[in-house]
Design an enzyme around this catalytic site. Structure first.
Site, PDB file in Angstrom:
ATOM      1  N   ASP A 116      -1.631   7.101   6.038  1.00  0.00           N
ATOM      2  CA  ASP A 116      -1.542   5.612   6.535  1.00  0.00           C
ATOM      3  C   ASP A 116      -2.401   5.271   7.684  1.00  0.00           C
ATOM      4  OD1 ASP A 116      -0.764   2.956   6.284  1.00  0.00           O
ATOM      5  OD2 ASP A 116       1.188   3.320   7.134  1.00  0.00           O
TER       6      ASP A 116
ATOM      7  N   ARG B  33       6.827  -7.933   1.944  1.00  0.00           N
ATOM      8  CA  ARG B  33       7.482  -7.329   2.890  1.00  0.00           C
ATOM      9  C   ARG B  33       8.314  -8.509   3.866  1.00  0.00           C
ATOM     10  NH1 ARG B  33       4.469  -4.326   6.676  1.00  0.00           N
ATOM     11  NH2 ARG B  33       4.488  -2.876   5.252  1.00  0.00           N
TER      12      ARG B  33
ATOM     13  N   LYS C 163       0.781  -1.319  -0.099  1.00  0.00           N
ATOM     14  CA  LYS C 163      -0.121   0.028   0.032  1.00  0.00           C
ATOM     15  C   LYS C 163       0.832   1.230   0.153  1.00  0.00           C
ATOM     16  CE  LYS C 163      -2.252  -1.288   3.757  1.00  0.00           C
ATOM     17  NZ  LYS C 163      -1.787  -2.704   3.906  1.00  0.00           N
ATOM     18  N   THR C 164       1.911   1.384   0.878  1.00  0.00           N
ATOM     19  CA  THR C 164       2.687   2.600   0.956  1.00  0.00           C
ATOM     20  C   THR C 164       3.637   2.619  -0.421  1.00  0.00           C
ATOM     21  OG1 THR C 164       3.053   2.363   3.235  1.00  0.00           O
ATOM     22  CG2 THR C 164       4.814   3.418   1.973  1.00  0.00           C
TER      23      THR C 164
ATOM     24  N   THR D 157      -5.776  -1.058   6.794  1.00  0.00           N
ATOM     25  CA  THR D 157      -5.705  -2.626   7.066  1.00  0.00           C
ATOM     26  C   THR D 157      -7.044  -3.010   7.694  1.00  0.00           C
ATOM     27  OG1 THR D 157      -4.893  -2.165   9.207  1.00  0.00           O
ATOM     28  CG2 THR D 157      -3.142  -2.706   7.705  1.00  0.00           C
TER      29      THR D 157
END
Length: 381
Positions: A145, A253, A100-101, A194
Site C-alpha cells: 500500500d 468508505r 484498492k485494498t 493515491t
C-alpha cells in the site's frame, strides 16, 4: 500533515487501516517493516477494523462499481488460473477509499493464495524488503500500500525482484563488498497508490496490469449501502440509503462510515431504523451537508468568497485563513472541491466558481468564475 477535527478525522478519505496498521510507528515515528498475512476473521482485530473487513466483498463478482477495472482484472486472474501460473503484477491507483485494498484481498482470494500486507512507509531500507520477499511462498500475493512512499533503495531492489524473481544481497562494505544473488519463489505484487505520478517510470513498467479507480456513481453507492446494511443487520429504507449515498462524496468508505453513524443516531434518538429523516438529522449533527461538503470544505469556500472576493488567492494564504496546514487544504479538501466544480485552480491561485457562491447562499459578483463541465474542472492552470 494536520487533520481538521470533528467529522473529518472519522469520515474523510483515510488510508486503509488493514494495510497501515503495521506501518504505524511508535512515539518516535519509527516503522515496523514486518509484513503480515491478513485474515479478516481474526478475532484479535480492533472492532472498527473488523467491521470494515467484514464489509469488504470477498470475490470479484461481488465487487460493485468500477466495472471496467473489475472486468480487466478478472480477465488477468482467470488467464493466470488457466495457465496455473502467478498473474502479472498489478498496480491500482486512485483516491483513497475506493477499494484498492479490497481488490488486493480479492486477488488473493481469487487465486486461493494468502496476501502478505505491508506499506511503502514501512520499507525504508532494502534489507526490510529483502526480508519480506525471501519469506514469500510460491504464488503468494504481496500487497504494497502507498507504494510510491518506498525508499529509493527499496524501489531498485523491487525492480529486480518483480522482473527476475531474485534479489542481490550485499555482504560487506567498501571494495570488499560482495553481491550474493538470492533466488525467490514466483509471486505477485499488488501495489496501491493515491499518487501514481510519484512512482518512478521503471517501477511502473514492471506492472503488467494497471487499473485506475474513479469515484462511484450514487447508484453504485446505494448498492454498497444496501449490502452493508444487511451485513450490519440494520433496517434501512431506500430513501435513507439514497440520502446517505448522495452525501458520500462518491467514496464507499465514507458511505459505510456515514451508514454506521446514522445507525448510531437512529438507535439513540430515532426508532432504530435508517430512514430519510434519521439520515438527514444524523448527517446534520456530523456537519455533512446535502452536497457531501463538511466543515473544512465550507471553511475553504467561505474564506475564498467572503474574505478574498472569490480569488484568485494563493494556497498558503488560503490555508492560513482557515487555520490549517497547506498540505491539508491541498490534499484533503481541494481534490473534491475541484472535481465537483466548486473551486478552480489557475496560474494566479485558487478561484471560487459560481457554484461555490450559490452553495454558500451568496450572490456571485459579475465576472465570477463559471462552473466548469466535469471534464474541464481544475484544468485552468
Amino acid at each position: 500533515m494536520s487533520r481538521h477535527k470533528g467529522f473529518s478525522s472519522e469520515m474523510r478519505e483515510a488510508p486503509d487501516r488493514s494495510a497501515h496498521d503495521l506501518a504505524e510507528g511508535g512515539a518516535d515515528g519509527s516503522y515496523d517493516a514486518t509484513a503480515r498475512i491478513v485474515d479478516p476473521s481474526d478475532p484479535g482485530q480492533e472492532e472498527d477494523t473488523a467491521i470494515e473487513a467484514a464489509l469488504r466483498p470477498k470475490r470479484l463478482a461481488d465487487f460493485p462499481g468500477q466495472s471496467k477495472v473489475r472486468d480487466q482484472l478478472g480477465l488477468v486472474l482467470e488467464a493466470a488460473r488457466r495457465r496455473s501460473a502467478p498473474p502479472d503484477h498489478v498496480l491500482l491507483s486512485g483516491p483513497p477509499g475506493l477499494g484498492k485494498t479490497t481488490l488486493a484481498m480479492i486477488v488473493g482470494a481469487e487465486l486461493g493464495q494468502p496476501v502478505r500486507v505491508t506499506s511503502g512507509p514501512a520499507i525504508q531500507h532494502a534489507g526490510d524488503l529483502a526480508a519480506i520477499l525471501s519469506s514469500l511462498a510460491e504464488g503468494e500475493v504481496l500487497f504494497l500500500d502507498e507504494i510510491h512512499r518506498m525508499s529509493r533503495a527499496a524501489e531498485e531492489m523491487l525492480y529486480l525482484a518483480m522482473e527476475d524473481f531474485r534479489v542481490d544481497v550485499i555482504v560487506g562494505k567498501g571494495p570488499g563488498a560482495t553481491a550474493i544473488p538470492l533466488e525467490l519463489a514466483p509471486f505477485t505484487v499488488v501495489g496501491a497508490t493515491t499518487r501514481a505520478g510519484l512512482l518512478p517510470a521503471p517501477l511502473r513498467d514492471r506492472f503488467g496490469f494497471t487499473g485506475h479507480l474513479d469515484y462511484y456513481e450514487v447508484s453504485d453507492l446505494e448498492t454498497i449501502l444496501r449490502r452493508s446494511a444487511g451485513l450490519l443487520q440494520v433496517s434501512a429504507d431506500p430513501a435513507g440509503i439514497a440520502e446517505i449515498a448522495g452525501r458520500s462524496r462518491g467514496t464507499p468508505r465514507i458511505a459505510n462510515r456515514l451508514l454506521r453513524r446514522v445507525r448510531d443516531w437512529a438507535q439513540v434518538h430515532g426508532h432504530g431504523a435508517v430512514d430519510e429523516q434519521a439520515a438527514h438529522d444524523a448527517l446534520a449533527l456530523f456537519d455533512v451537508d446535502e452536497a457531501g461538503l463538511d466543515r473544512l470544505d465550507r471553511s475553504v469556500l467561505d474564506a475564498l468568497c467572503r474574505r478574498f472576493g472569490g480569488g484568485p488567492v494563493g494556497l498558503s494564504t488560503l490555508a492560513v485563513a482557515v487555520g490549517e496546514e497547506t498540505d491539508t487544504v491541498e490534499t484533503v479538501a481541494e481534490p473534491y472541491l475541484v472535481r465537483t466544480g466548486y473551486l478552480a485552480r489557475t496560474p494566479r491561485g485558487r478561484v471560487a466558481t459560481r457554484l461555490a457562491w450559490e452553495h454558500l447562499g451568496l450572490r456571485a459578483p459579475e465576472g465570477a468564475q463559471p462552473t466548469l463541465p466535469m471534464g474541464d474542472v481544475g484544468r485552468l492552470g
